[in-house]
Enzyme design. Structure first.
Site, PDB file in Angstrom:
ATOM      1  CB  SER A   2     -43.064  60.378  21.406  1.00 48.23           C
ATOM      2  OG  SER A   2     -43.127  59.884  20.090  1.00 48.23           O
ATOM      3  CE  LYS A  11     -44.213  55.880  20.638  1.00 49.64           C
ATOM      4  NZ  LYS A  11     -44.147  57.264  21.049  1.00 49.64           N
TER       5      LYS A  11
END
Length: 145
Positions: free
Chosen positions: A28, A73
């Site tokens: 990711s 993130k």
């Protein structure tokens, strides 16, 4: 024994209040993390207040879908900023909540996305994240590529 106790206490305070490490696994956050390895280790600043976080920062955050877990993130937007609905990589949350292709991040929240949009479960799927869930700002990569 006092020296050992002092060292233990110092280590505890350092790793729970000042800095800690976090591992980044999966695809990711590619290419920033895990470009050529299965995982990366990063150093996380726990002192910087969440009010100092800015778009573009990489953060360690409690996983909104798995409360005992953490995710790493990138902050895409903060409260009052708009996130545009990317038709190609649109997630379920944006599909439902975007108005005319845009979504305004609510007060007290941020919008988190992985660098590899095709392999990231992020705010596009679960929505905005309360700032209180952010544990710290990633300072640097210690290991991995």
């Amino acid at each position: 024994i006092k020296q050992v106790a002092g060292a233990c206490l110092g280590t505890y305070v350092l790793t729970t209040r000042v800095v800690t490490t976090a591992s980044v696994t999966g695809a990711s956050m590619q290419p920033t993390y895990n470009q050529h390895s299965a995982w990366s280790l990063c150093l996380v600043d726990l002192l910087t207040p969440v009010t100092s976080i800015e778009p573009g920062d990489v953060v360690l955050c409690r996983d909104p879908e798995l409360p005992e877990g953490y995710i790493v993130k990138r902050v895409k937007a903060l409260a009052g900023q708009f996130v545009e609905n990317d038709e190609e990589h649109r997630g379920g949350y944006l599909k439902k909540k975007a108005f005319e292709g845009k979504f305004s991040v609510p007060s007290g929240c941020c919008w988190l996305e992985g660098d590899n949009s095709r392999s990231s479960e992020d705010s596009r799927m679960f929505g905005p994240v309360p700032l209180g869930m952010i544990r710290g700002r990633v300072l640097c990569k210690l290991w991995g590529s």
